[in-house]
Design an enzyme around this catalytic site. Structure first.
Site, mmCIF file in Angstrom:
data_model
loop_
_atom_site.group_PDB
_atom_site.id
_atom_site.type_symbol
_atom_site.label_atom_id
_atom_site.label_comp_id
_atom_site.label_asym_id
_atom_site.label_seq_id
_atom_site.Cartn_x
_atom_site.Cartn_y
_atom_site.Cartn_z
ATOM 1 N N HIS A 122 85.289 36.965 50.712
ATOM 2 C CA HIS A 122 86.675 37.171 51.164
ATOM 3 C C HIS A 122 87.313 35.843 51.573
ATOM 4 O O HIS A 122 88.482 35.586 51.286
ATOM 5 C CB HIS A 122 86.725 38.147 52.344
ATOM 6 C CG HIS A 122 86.668 39.576 51.922
ATOM 7 N ND1 HIS A 122 87.691 40.171 51.219
ATOM 8 C CD2 HIS A 122 85.729 40.527 52.089
ATOM 9 C CE1 HIS A 122 87.366 41.425 50.966
ATOM 10 N NE2 HIS A 122 86.176 41.676 51.473
ATOM 11 N N CYS B 222 81.509 43.017 77.127
ATOM 12 C CA CYS B 222 80.338 42.274 77.618
ATOM 13 C C CYS B 222 79.818 42.896 78.910
ATOM 14 O O CYS B 222 78.612 43.070 79.081
ATOM 15 C CB CYS B 222 80.686 40.802 77.841
ATOM 16 S SG CYS B 222 80.862 39.861 76.307
ATOM 17 N N HIS C 102 76.415 32.183 57.075
ATOM 18 C CA HIS C 102 75.692 32.691 58.251
ATOM 19 C C HIS C 102 74.410 33.457 57.905
ATOM 20 O O HIS C 102 73.631 33.770 58.776
ATOM 21 C CB HIS C 102 76.609 33.596 59.082
ATOM 22 C CG HIS C 102 77.100 34.782 58.313
ATOM 23 N ND1 HIS C 102 78.243 34.751 57.555
ATOM 24 C CD2 HIS C 102 76.579 36.007 58.148
ATOM 25 C CE1 HIS C 102 78.417 35.918 56.970
ATOM 26 N NE2 HIS C 102 77.413 36.711 57.297
ATOM 27 N N GLU C 103 74.192 33.778 56.612
ATOM 28 C CA GLU C 103 72.993 34.565 56.261
ATOM 29 C C GLU C 103 71.844 33.611 55.966
ATOM 30 O O GLU C 103 71.422 33.466 54.832
ATOM 31 C CB GLU C 103 73.273 35.432 55.035
ATOM 32 C CG GLU C 103 74.322 36.483 55.297
ATOM 33 C CD GLU C 103 74.473 37.479 54.155
ATOM 34 O OE1 GLU C 103 73.747 37.356 53.146
ATOM 35 O OE2 GLU C 103 75.309 38.379 54.289
ATOM 36 N N CYS D 101 82.045 42.096 71.742
ATOM 37 C CA CYS D 101 82.850 41.388 72.736
ATOM 38 C C CYS D 101 84.313 41.317 72.280
ATOM 39 O O CYS D 101 84.593 41.105 71.103
ATOM 40 C CB CYS D 101 82.269 39.976 72.870
ATOM 41 S SG CYS D 101 83.312 38.791 73.723
ATOM 42 N N THR E 247 81.715 38.754 53.251
ATOM 43 C CA THR E 247 82.756 38.094 54.049
ATOM 44 C C THR E 247 83.027 36.674 53.541
ATOM 45 O O THR E 247 84.170 36.231 53.498
ATOM 46 C CB THR E 247 82.343 38.058 55.538
ATOM 47 O OG1 THR E 247 81.973 39.374 55.923
ATOM 48 C CG2 THR E 247 83.463 37.566 56.409
ATOM 49 N N CYS F 40 77.584 36.067 51.724
ATOM 50 C CA CYS F 40 77.933 37.382 52.263
ATOM 51 C C CYS F 40 79.249 37.860 51.638
ATOM 52 O O CYS F 40 80.040 37.042 51.151
ATOM 53 C CB CYS F 40 78.101 37.229 53.771
ATOM 54 S SG CYS F 40 78.583 38.717 54.630
ATOM 55 N N CYS G 164 81.708 36.221 74.976
ATOM 56 C CA CYS G 164 82.321 35.495 76.104
ATOM 57 C C CYS G 164 81.600 35.736 77.434
ATOM 58 O O CYS G 164 81.666 34.907 78.332
ATOM 59 C CB CYS G 164 83.808 35.849 76.220
ATOM 60 S SG CYS G 164 84.127 37.481 76.936
ATOM 61 N N CYS H 152 84.172 40.096 79.613
ATOM 62 C CA CYS H 152 85.205 41.022 79.155
ATOM 63 C C CYS H 152 84.628 42.428 79.324
ATOM 64 O O CYS H 152 83.436 42.578 79.584
ATOM 65 C CB CYS H 152 85.592 40.740 77.696
ATOM 66 S SG CYS H 152 84.383 41.321 76.496
HETATM 67 ZN ZN LIG Z 1 76.795 38.640 56.338
HETATM 68 ZN ZN LIG Z 2 83.106 39.390 75.978
#
Ligand SMILES: [Zn+2]
Ligand SMILES: [Zn+2]
Length: 343
Positions: free
Chosen positions: A44, A98, A62-63, A106, A41, A39, A92, A95
């Protein structure tokens, strides 16, 4: 159990080591990771921009796509052997965001694979609530594109693109290209603005109108194309000041501008234009469960030509080289790491 994992060590370096992994805890499943894409990210992180957040002991990624290998206690409705993807968000539950039903943003959101261990490893324990089960006939390398495609689905949904609307996508990298595809599927008449000729050629191959701001005045061209109206929806995906200048210039009266890019510094925005044309600026971040479902649907409908979108596939042992290649290749769409040998 001993597995192979790639770990980010800082200083543009990954090491691939053996490590032990525990069985899945209650509420978790263990995944045999099949593929994991790289990704923006992740790039980065590799370049050191996120060291304070990520540290030097993290397996990122994560992909992904994979197969359920084991199931912890108190997990319902999942079976070993199912093909899956993970929606890598951990909220979480307590919050204001959420409470309002916006778990994806979140206040205390943990992004799995950035803030916690990720998928560039052979086996991965994740919370069962993050799992989406795939149809068995979906190619697992294609399925690893669901996460970025879900980003695009969320962005297009935020922009409320509807049939016949004129859409401008500023920036034709992987996410810009996916937004263009999803926006066209939603009925949009899409133009992509991009400076890289290879990306422009790819966009044209996919049937999009393209404009290169190096050669033409994009805002003027959009006005001309639309009979002086401008684009009903503009996606700012470039993360640049010229992109931000263009987004307000190219938008129609009451145009919607979706801010997709993550701007590292505060750009200058033409606020006068917001008054003058009653523009709307819309934020968009990650995705909802429904965006994942939409992405899975679009993928099985063939909206994305996955094989041309995947630039290359390397093994986990070659991860260092894959990141190095990606930083020096501005033409690449999606680089992928194949982790499960028989996937
Ligand atoms: Zn991604
Ligand atoms: Zn939350």
């Amino acid at each position: 159990m001993s597995i192979k994992a790639a770990t980010y060590r800082g200083n543009k370096t990954f090491t691939v080591d053996n490590k032990s992994i525990a069985p899945p805890s209650a509420g978790e499943v263990q995944i045999d990771v099949a593929y994991c894409g790289i990704c923006g990210t992740d790039l980065h992180i590799y370049l050191g921009h996120m060291d304070p957040r990520v540290g030097f002991e993290r397996t990122i990624g994560h992909e992904m796509s994979g197969v359920i290998a084991a199931i912890g206690d108190n997990v319902e409705g999942l079976e070993v052997g199912q093909h899956i993807v993970v929606r890598p968000l951990d909220h979480c539950g307590d919050c204001p965001a959420c409470d309002a039903g916006h778990e994806h943003i979140c206040h205390n959101l943990k992004f799995i694979g950035i803030d916690t261990e990720g998928a560039f490893q052979q086996k991965w324990n994740v919370a069962a609530h993050t799992i989406h089960v795939l149809p068995d006939d979906l190619d697992l390398s294609h399925a690893a594109l669901i996460e970025p495609l879900a980003v695009a689905c969320h962005d297009v949904d935020r922009g409320k693109v509807s049939q016949g609307e004129d859409v401008l996508v500023i920036g034709g990298g992987p996410i810009g290209m996916l937004i263009a595809l999803v926006a066209r599927h939603a009925g949009g008449n899409v133009t992509i603005s991009e400076i890289n000729e290879n990306r422009l050629a790819y966009a044209e191959k996919l049937g999009f109108k393209t404009l290169n701001p190096k050669n033409v005045d994009v805002a003027k061209s959009i006005q001309e194309q639309t009979g002086g109206k401008g684009a009903d929806v503009v996606f700012e995906v470039s993360g640049t000041q010229p992109g931000v200048d263009l987004m307000t210039e190219a938008a129609s009266v009451r145009g919607r501008i979706v801010m997709v890019a993550i701007h590292a510094s505060k750009p200058q925005i033409d606020m006068f234009r917001f008054f003058w044309r009653e523009l709307e600026l819309i934020g968009a971040r990650v995705y909802l469960k429904s965006d994942y479902e939409q992405a899975m649907k679009l993928l099985s409908e063939g909206v994305l030509d996955c094989d041309s979108f995947i630039t290359d596939i390397k093994s986990l042992d070659e991860i260092q080289g894959a990141f190095e290649a990606l930083t020096s290749n501005p033409n690449a769409m999606k680089s992928m790491i194949k982790i499960k040998q028989d996937a």
